[in-house]
Design an enzyme around this catalytic site. Sequence first.
Site, PDB file in Angstrom:
ATOM      1  N   THR A 265      16.782   5.964   0.628  1.00 22.42           N
ATOM      2  CA  THR A 265      17.086   5.980  -1.594  1.00 22.42           C
ATOM      3  C   THR A 265      16.799   7.484  -1.388  1.00 22.42           C
ATOM      4  O   THR A 265      15.661   7.913  -2.145  1.00 22.42           O
ATOM      5  CB  THR A 265      15.619   5.731  -1.491  1.00 22.42           C
ATOM      6  OG1 THR A 265      14.481   5.340  -1.026  1.00 22.42           O
ATOM      7  CG2 THR A 265      15.960   4.148  -1.665  1.00 22.42           C
ATOM      8  N   GLU A 422       3.618   8.331   7.786  1.00 19.80           N
ATOM      9  CA  GLU A 422       4.597   9.980   7.854  1.00 19.80           C
ATOM     10  C   GLU A 422       5.228  10.393   9.258  1.00 19.80           C
ATOM     11  O   GLU A 422       6.000  11.190   9.080  1.00 19.80           O
ATOM     12  CB  GLU A 422       3.295  11.069   7.798  1.00 19.80           C
ATOM     13  CG  GLU A 422       3.666  12.758   8.163  1.00 19.80           C
ATOM     14  CD  GLU A 422       3.225  13.478   9.257  1.00 19.80           C
ATOM     15  OE1 GLU A 422       3.489  14.530   9.570  1.00 19.80           O
ATOM     16  OE2 GLU A 422       3.258  12.629  10.493  1.00 19.80           O
ATOM     17  N   GLU A 431       7.851   9.950  -0.789  1.00 23.31           N
ATOM     18  CA  GLU A 431       8.531   8.771  -1.860  1.00 23.31           C
ATOM     19  C   GLU A 431       8.235   9.403  -2.836  1.00 23.31           C
ATOM     20  O   GLU A 431       7.755   8.874  -4.562  1.00 23.31           O
ATOM     21  CB  GLU A 431       8.137   7.374  -1.334  1.00 23.31           C
ATOM     22  CG  GLU A 431       9.881   7.270  -0.109  1.00 23.31           C
ATOM     23  CD  GLU A 431      10.860   7.705  -0.547  1.00 23.31           C
ATOM     24  OE1 GLU A 431      11.266   6.937  -1.266  1.00 23.31           O
ATOM     25  OE2 GLU A 431      11.222   8.060   0.350  1.00 23.31           O
ATOM     26  N   GLU A 434       9.313  12.018  -5.498  1.00 20.41           N
ATOM     27  CA  GLU A 434      10.411  10.897  -5.709  1.00 20.41           C
ATOM     28  C   GLU A 434       9.825  10.683  -6.969  1.00 20.41           C
ATOM     29  O   GLU A 434      10.468  10.700  -8.286  1.00 20.41           O
ATOM     30  CB  GLU A 434      10.997  10.549  -5.019  1.00 20.41           C
ATOM     31  CG  GLU A 434      12.112  11.276  -3.744  1.00 20.41           C
ATOM     32  CD  GLU A 434      12.395  10.616  -2.819  1.00 20.41           C
ATOM     33  OE1 GLU A 434      13.558  10.996  -2.095  1.00 20.41           O
ATOM     34  OE2 GLU A 434      12.117   9.200  -2.763  1.00 20.41           O
TER      35      GLU A 434
END
Length: 744
Positions: A265, A422, A431, A434
């Site tokens: 993603t 991590e 994420e 984002e």
Amino acid sequence: MKVWLVALISVLGGATTLTIGLLLGHLAIQKDGGAERWLDATQDIDESVIQHFMGAVDSKRIEENLRELAKKPHMATTKGDLDLVNLMLDRWNNKETGLDEAKKVTYNVLLSFPQKDKPNSVAVVAPNGTQLFTSRVKELNYTKDQLDPDVVQPFAAFAPPGTPKGKLVYANYGTMDDYQRLNQTLGIDLNNTIAIVKYGGTGREDKGINGAKFGVIGVIVYTDPADINDGKVNDRNETYPHSWYLPPSGVERGSYKLNFGDQLTPYYPAKDYTFRLPESSIRGLSPIPAQPIGFEDARHLICGLGGDDVPNGWQGGLGCKYHMGPGFHNGSSFENSDVQVNVFNRQETKASDNVIGIIRGSVEPDRYVIYGNHRDSWVHGAIDPSSGTAVMLEVTRVLGKMVKDGKWRPRRSIIFGSWGAEEFGLIGSTEWTEEYYKKLIERTVGYINVDIAVFANATLRALGSPAVQSVVFDAARQVSTPGHRDLSVYDNWMKHSNRTSPLHGAIPNMGTLGAGSDYAPFFHYLGISSMDIAYTYDRSKTKARIYPAYHTAYDTFDYASRFIDPGFTSHQTVGRTAGNVLLRLADSALLPFNASDYTEAIDQLYRTAQKEFAAELNKQNISLGHLESAVKRLREAADGLNARISELNVRSESPLKVRMVNDQLMLLERAFLDPVAFPDKLYYRHVVYASKASAVQTFPGLADAYQRATGGGGGADAWAEVRKHVTIVTYALESAASTLEAVI
């Protein structure tokens, strides 16, 4: 003056006063439990608060935190990790010492795991199929920690499954230069070979990616005692548990992927609604199976190799003369045998949690200072990352109690992040950046990362944007070095690592930010001024690449408490220093950033480009003149902003004017972002500090383009790319100057 004019002026004056009053009221009224209370919009840093905070940071509490955090292995998404999620939530929701709010944020991300019933290994296989040697599946136990059933077997996360077999070749660190030297200079055919390489020299993921380009079909990675142990190899009296050095069976685990964040993603949070790429589309993974082993096993393989002696600089510390291969020498018990790399990794989408804690700001709640540390580890992870988590829990305990007791509330909001996954490639922090991209890029003042809080107990080590240099220095001057009340962290740091600054003279040397921890998405993707703070070792006393138990089953509380930081005073020092920085960023009416420190760094990068590239660029009719002008304009803009700041009195000045200046300081870092500068590099947008292949210490895009153009074969297109990157850098610096110049 006519009566009607006097009346009009009075009305306009009253309206103006009312407007200013409403604006100030918006800044200065806070609703708390239904009651409104007035706050001072000129609230500034209070040195007594800083002193109280530093005095309250307790080394014993940090020690107990670490004991609890490192009690069990806690690889991402395992039960040990989930237990620590609940621990973080419990601490941050505590009624007496907790934060205003704590919550869990979950992402469904692609991870990679070995199979318990089908362990990975490296084997020597005779021509008749007999296995003559197999690497260890588990590290030797010296304490009960290594016997824990949740200790994950050594593996290379994201390395593809496979069982390739071929002649063994020694390839030093597995860099492109190393493979090229073997293949092109020394004439060794690498097709269908297995390469054994040392950790270091390049990223672990590069070792397989580089080798595959030359026909290598599998890679074995080990930690050489010359690079980590100062040559110590004997576990009877030289290595752990007798010292901090790595035992012979110790294996460094790690993620073998190039890009950070969830691989399926990119640029979007890994939520239920998110489109996923097919796994076949993932870029930046090793295309060949890879497996790490201990140097005990590596000795059997390397010391049996035939072929010519290795080039100068390739010799390691295994106690034999290194040869390149391919294959084993005639006197070896492995003569004529192949080496097989057996990898049975599987990829799986799993739910991974971040834990977010919040202290709301009183004056500028829409401005954020973020402090983060990842939570997951490969095994017990006492140093990486639990030393940082132990410190963060103590910082939040002290600040939480100050808030709960009504003694303090920050000017700006503080957000604490306990990042998940991590170790699998900066996944949790990426994420989160984002998901909250729009909010964070508009509102975040700075990011403080404390991952490994203590590598060793000799001196402070800080990495960061040039913008944060001054605030780190200010904090370091106020903290005492462990065991030396009259020696500041700053002065001790100067003794161990310093440089000469054109602006400041002799100062500690603060490193630049790569992509080794969770600061990477904040800095490279969002353009948020960031830093990473730790205590480290005296490099004049050890050549260790990193602390020796890194990513192994020996990174335990016993190891940390006996050999890394007995008494936990260095942990306490990091907590005081990082917390001091945090308070200054959260409470200072004027942000404690110095734009001139940035211009000094950029001026040095420009001078290097001029020195290294100008002669050849002139031949190609490429001028650095506009870039030089942009550097000058940025320097003048920074000087002008500093002059305006020196004239500001925050107690009498309009809060909106103070806010304007702060926005200029905050947005300087964002001005260096260019979303199209590096189309082949996910998340890298920082024109000044993006990753680069070139060793020349200048602007990364320009350095890499120049290296490609002068490497031959690029032709006119390669020089057009150089010209393009001169434009990219010039535009970024012009934009930064515009950001700092007086608002029109």
